[in-house]
Design an enzyme around this catalytic site. Structure first.
Site, mmCIF file in Angstrom:
data_model
loop_
_atom_site.group_PDB
_atom_site.id
_atom_site.type_symbol
_atom_site.label_atom_id
_atom_site.label_comp_id
_atom_site.label_asym_id
_atom_site.label_seq_id
_atom_site.Cartn_x
_atom_site.Cartn_y
_atom_site.Cartn_z
ATOM 1 N N SER A 190 14.897 0.406 -1.595
ATOM 2 C CA SER A 190 13.875 -0.465 -2.156
ATOM 3 C C SER A 190 12.525 -0.111 -1.531
ATOM 4 C CB SER A 190 14.224 -1.938 -1.906
ATOM 5 O OG SER A 190 13.408 -2.753 -2.723
ATOM 6 N N GLU A 191 11.471 -0.151 -2.338
ATOM 7 C CA GLU A 191 10.159 0.367 -1.939
ATOM 8 C C GLU A 191 9.633 -0.223 -0.637
ATOM 9 O OE1 GLU A 191 11.231 -0.393 -5.020
ATOM 10 O OE2 GLU A 191 9.534 -0.282 -6.395
ATOM 11 N N ASN A 192 9.982 -1.485 -0.364
ATOM 12 C CA ASN A 192 9.438 -2.130 0.830
ATOM 13 C C ASN A 192 10.186 -1.738 2.101
ATOM 14 O OD1 ASN A 192 11.562 -3.616 -0.356
ATOM 15 N ND2 ASN A 192 11.058 -5.395 0.886
#
Lengths: 225, 219
Positions: free
Chosen positions: B53-55
């Site tokens: 996930s990008e975060n």
């Protein structure tokens, strides 16, 4: 003796003035240095450029800063959130917006922290994001030039900090925080826990103190659900 | 065959299930917000696929029960998630190094339009959106080794989404390799869209009638 820990928000915010560029850590409601943003509001500085992934969520932090009319320009990747404050200001022409792909934003900040002036990336080639920017073919692939994105100050939320400014972050609270810490002239940290020098296993330091100028203890607890 | 009868094909869960079938063990995969996120529910835990996930979350696990949520653990859609054994956290620049450096085997996104040359439009529906929000879509589309799109074959009002040329602002050029819709699975090739599979009860004529771009049969 090096001691970056300050006792008051006034000390933490010393030298922060109108017109500065503020790198603001956090993603969603996690890892947000909201108490430092409250201190910015208290300080009364205005005409700020704020670099943050989202245009504020909830009612505190960046949302409140914008509501107080202190933000002239916002650089972000995803200005939508559960708050309508940004949207209202933007529609009323009271705030400028620069949209940046999220990875390009992270890399522009990383570049600033690493002394890299600009870089070429395939992200955004052929889209609105590349308009007006230099595009070059590199190793057979079209790439767009993106400039580094430095800040005057970075506001960071950490889990643990020692007096040298070594930091850890909790789970997905890390996000933009340690990258932004590298990219500002002055990096100000709010930390949930202040620990003795040496208490953080050196192998587990996530942001070394060289990137940190000031630390203030703010044990606010967990982000809201 | 009456092509005027609108074929329904798979529902959204079945689309996610179909997409999941083609994700092998060992792949590093980013699933976009919305329908793509649901694909993970159809990848069994014993098939070790590492979700990103990008975060800064690598090795994301399923959604926790309400009373076991950790307020510090969210995904890029700001939903509470879990981390499975072997998972790790990184900062945003490292997270996007995984994306931009071509380390992800697959990214699955939703889209407004996909063109038969692989162009994708998925972040804004007009040039004057009040406040367009791109997030990580452009980085993912340009950076992942493969980009698949999962979306309804047409809009609610019947607008065609498999097109000859995107009309909405582009996310990336020539990036999409496969499209999974309610009507079937379509690969983007040098010939354009090629039918890999049609959903049960869907005819080629029906799928063609709901596409602006041509749908070719495999050579």
């Amino acid at each position: 003796m090096i001691n970056k820990i300050v006792q008051t928000m006034a000390e933490a915010m010393a030298g922060v003035t109108d017109g500065m560029t503020v790198l603001l850590g956090g993603f969603g409601l996690v890892g947000q240095p909201n108490n430092l943003v409250d201190a910015l509001i208290e300080l009364g500085v205005k005409d700020l450029t704020v670099v943050a992934n989202n245009a504020g969520g909830g009612t505190t932090g960046l949302t409140a800063l914008m509501e107080h009319g202190r933000v002239r320009r916002l650089v972000c990747s995803f200005p939508r959130s559960n708050s309508t404050i940004f949207e209202e200001l933007y529609r009323a022409g009271k705030i400028e917006l620069e949209i940046v792909p999220q990875g390009t934003m992270a890399e522009r900040i990383r570049a600033a922290g690493a002394g890299v002036g600009a870089f070429f990336t395939p992200t955004g080639v052929g889209t609105k994001m590349a308009e007006g920017k230099e595009v070059r073919e590199i190793n057979g692939r079209m790439m767009v030039m993106e400039y580094a994105l430095p800040g005057d100050i970075a506001l960071v939320e950490a889990w643990e900090a020692d007096r040298w400014g070594n930091l850890t972050f909790k789970l997905s609270g890390r996000n933009f925080n340690p990258v932004m810490a590298t990219a500002a002239k002055t990096t100000i940290v709010q930390a949930q826990h202040i620990v003795e020098l040496g208490a953080i296993d050196p192998q587990n330091v996530m942001c070394p103190g060289i990137f940190v100028n000031r630390v203030i203890h703010v044990p606010y607890g967990d982000p809201p659900f | 065959m009456d092509t005027k009868v609108e074929a329904k094909g798979w529902n959204r869960l079945e689309m996610a299930e179909r997409a999941a079938q083609d994700i092998p063990e060992g792949w590093y995969v980013n699933l976009g917000i919305g329908m793509p996120t649901g694909i993970a529910d159809y990848v069994p835990m014993d098939r070790e696929v590492v979700f990103h996930s990008e975060n800064g979350v690598l090795g994301m696990g399923p959604k926790p029960p309400e009373d076991q949520r950790d307020p510090w653990l969210i995904n890029a859609g700001k939903q509470h998630v879990t981390l499975r054994k072997g998972g790790s956290f990184v900062h945003h620049a490292d997270s996007f190094a995984m994306i931009r450096g071509g380390h992800l085997d697959l990214c699955v996104l939703g889209a407004f339009e996909v063109a038969d040359n692989g162009d994708i439009a998925n972040w804004a529906t007009s040039d004057n959106d009040a406040a367009p929000a791109v997030g990580g879509a452009m980085d993912l589309a340009a950076g992942a080794k493969r980009l698949w799109v999962i979306m309804e074959h047409t809009t609610k009002s019947g607008g065609k989404k498999l097109v000859k040329k995107c009309t909405y602002p582009l996310t990336a050029l020539g990036a999409v390799k496969r499209v999974i819709t309610n009507l079937g699975v379509f690969d983007v090739t040098e010939r354009g869209f090629v039918v890999v599979e049609l959903a049960p009860g869907v005819t080629l004529e029906q799928a063609r009638a709901q596409s602006e771009a041509e749908l070719h049969l495999p050579a």
